[in-house]
Write a protein that holds these residues in place. Structure first.
Motif, short mmCIF file in Angstrom:
data_model
loop_
_atom_site.label_atom_id
_atom_site.label_comp_id
_atom_site.label_asym_id
_atom_site.label_seq_id
_atom_site.Cartn_x
_atom_site.Cartn_y
_atom_site.Cartn_z
N ALA A 186 0.83 -1.21 0.00
CA ALA A 186 0.00 0.00 0.00
C ALA A 186 0.86 1.25 0.00
CB ALA A 186 -0.93 0.00 1.22
N ALA A 187 1.91 1.26 0.82
CA ALA A 187 2.79 2.44 0.88
C ALA A 187 3.47 2.68 -0.45
CB ALA A 187 3.83 2.25 1.98
N ALA A 188 3.93 1.61 -1.12
CA ALA A 188 4.58 1.76 -2.42
C ALA A 188 3.62 2.32 -3.45
CB ALA A 188 5.13 0.41 -2.89
N CYS A 189 2.38 1.84 -3.45
CA CYS A 189 1.39 2.31 -4.43
C CYS A 189 1.01 3.76 -4.16
CB CYS A 189 0.16 1.42 -4.40
SG CYS A 189 0.46 -0.26 -4.99
N ILE A 190 0.86 4.11 -2.89
CA ILE A 190 0.52 5.50 -2.54
C ILE A 190 1.67 6.42 -2.92
CG2 ILE A 190 0.12 7.06 -0.58
CD1 ILE A 190 -1.43 4.68 0.73
N ALA A 191 2.90 6.01 -2.60
CA ALA A 191 4.07 6.83 -2.95
C ALA A 191 4.17 7.02 -4.46
CB ALA A 191 5.34 6.19 -2.41
N GLY A 192 3.92 5.95 -5.22
CA GLY A 192 3.98 6.05 -6.67
C GLY A 192 2.92 6.99 -7.22
N ILE A 251 9.59 2.72 -7.51
CA ILE A 251 10.49 3.39 -8.46
C ILE A 251 9.88 3.36 -9.86
CG2 ILE A 251 12.74 3.27 -9.60
CD1 ILE A 251 12.92 4.21 -6.71
N ASN A 252 9.35 2.21 -10.25
CA ASN A 252 8.74 2.08 -11.58
C ASN A 252 7.55 3.01 -11.74
OD1 ASN A 252 10.58 0.16 -12.40
ND2 ASN A 252 9.22 -1.59 -12.04
N GLU A 253 6.89 3.35 -10.64
CA GLU A 253 5.69 4.19 -10.70
C GLU A 253 5.99 5.66 -10.45
OE1 GLU A 253 2.57 2.56 -8.29
OE2 GLU A 253 2.60 0.62 -9.35
N GLY A 254 7.28 6.02 -10.37
CA GLY A 254 7.62 7.43 -10.34
C GLY A 254 8.25 7.97 -9.08
N VAL A 255 8.47 7.13 -8.07
CA VAL A 255 9.15 7.59 -6.86
C VAL A 255 10.64 7.73 -7.17
CG1 VAL A 255 9.70 7.03 -4.45
CG2 VAL A 255 7.45 6.51 -5.37
N ARG A 256 11.26 8.80 -6.65
CA ARG A 256 12.66 9.04 -6.99
C ARG A 256 13.57 7.98 -6.39
NH1 ARG A 256 16.08 14.68 -6.17
NH2 ARG A 256 18.00 13.91 -7.12
N ASN A 257 13.38 7.64 -5.13
CA ASN A 257 14.15 6.55 -4.52
C ASN A 257 13.41 6.01 -3.32
OD1 ASN A 257 15.01 8.31 -2.26
ND2 ASN A 257 16.29 9.27 -3.82
N ALA A 258 13.80 4.80 -2.91
CA ALA A 258 13.13 4.11 -1.80
C ALA A 258 14.20 3.58 -0.84
CB ALA A 258 12.27 2.97 -2.32
N ILE A 259 13.86 3.59 0.44
CA ILE A 259 14.79 3.18 1.48
C ILE A 259 14.21 2.05 2.31
CG2 ILE A 259 16.12 3.94 3.50
CD1 ILE A 259 16.90 5.43 1.02
N ILE A 260 15.01 1.02 2.55
CA ILE A 260 14.67 -0.01 3.52
C ILE A 260 15.59 0.21 4.71
CG2 ILE A 260 14.60 -2.48 4.01
CD1 ILE A 260 14.30 -2.93 0.97
#
Length: 296
Positions: A186-192, A251-260
């Protein structure tokens, strides 16, 4: 406790200035859960970090889980939790419990806590204005949903009005059916959908390790192409697979970068965003290269 002089405090602020300027006005989506949520001391620090970022102009969106709280209520009701491939099997009774705990108790407690730290927060669930539309993922999982659409309007409305949106991860089908949605997904989709500057996934480990038994092998950064290679080599395995999948999806949906990152480390969000050192593993994109892992 280490004491700092006023000059040292001022120097810390000056060193953070370029990062403050860089993130001011940008959207950062934080997925919050795990030990950082159940440990009261860490919870206080995470909320302080979020309010600090909000005060310096970062448009923070907080997406939260609540697995331990769901398990606790299920235990009190005499219902056993069951998981398949890391996803909670969610029958009709369980989805009611999930909705009560996530959209009710957990969401409103976080909103209240942000308020005590000086922030202005409003809670949302994926049901509000159909923020998260979903369909059933697999009949054997019951009411577990796959995200099909994100309606960003309620989130951007709150951001534009100066609030911190706090989002619980229940979604709805086209027919109104309520679904339990994986928090990282959900977080990835919202961020994208928001085209966020950064997605932060708070976990219970330091990040991606080349050797799971050696913290010194932390991979501080990798591209989506390198992530594909690490999947093939088996370096990314087990519970890290869905988290990296979520980063790549964002990332594929437009977020500049992601952190774990390890949410058990105090103030890890501030270390990642406002210092040279950073925290965890950063996944970044590459122009003209998209990667989506497919099951063999």
């Amino acid at each position: 406790m280490q004491e700092y002089t006023n000059a040292q405090r001022a120097e810390v602020l000056v060193q953070a200035l370029p990062y403050i300027q860089s993130y001011r006005g940008k959207i950062v989506v934080v997925k919050y859960g795990g030990n950082a949520m159940v440990n009261e001391g860490l919870k206080q620090q995470v909320m302080e970090d979020i309010v600090l970022l909000w005060l310096i102009g970062v448009r923070v969106v907080l997406v939260h889980g609540g697995g331990p709280e769901i398990n606790d209520l299920m235990n009190r009701l005499g219902k056993k939790a069951e998981f398949v491939d890391g996803l909670r099997v969610t029958d009709a009774e369980t989805v009611d419990i999930v909705q009560m705990v996530l959209a009710g108790k957990v969401n409103k407690s976080l909103v209240g806590l942000l308020g005590t730290k000086g922030g202005r927060a409003i809670g949302l669930s994926g049901l509000d204005d159909r923020l998260i539309t979903a369909r059933g993922k697999d009949p054997k999982l019951g009411f577990v949903g796959d995200v099909t659409k994100i309606n960003t309007a309620p989130v951007t409305d709150l951001l534009d009005r100066g609030y911190i949106p706090v989002i619980s991860t229940v979604g709805c089908g086209e027919d109104g059916t309520v679904y339990n949605i994986n928090g990282d997904t959900a977080a990835a989709c919202i961020a994208g959908a928001l085209r966020a500057e950064r997605l932060i996934l708070m976990t219970d480990i330091a990040g991606i390790l080349r050797d799971p038994s050696d913290p010194a092998t932390l991979i501080s950064a990798l591209t989506v192409r390198e992530a594909a290679n690490l999947f093939a080599e088996g370096v990314i395995s087990g519970g890290m697979i869905p988290k990296v999948d979520c980063c790549v999806r964002a990332i594929n949906e437009g977020v500049r970068n992601a952190i774990i990152m390890d949410g058990r480390v105090p103030h890890s969000i501030l270390m990642e965003l406002l210092t040279d050192e950073g925290a965890g593993t950063m996944v970044v994109g590459e122009e003209e290269y998209r990667y989506e892992r497919t099951e063999a």
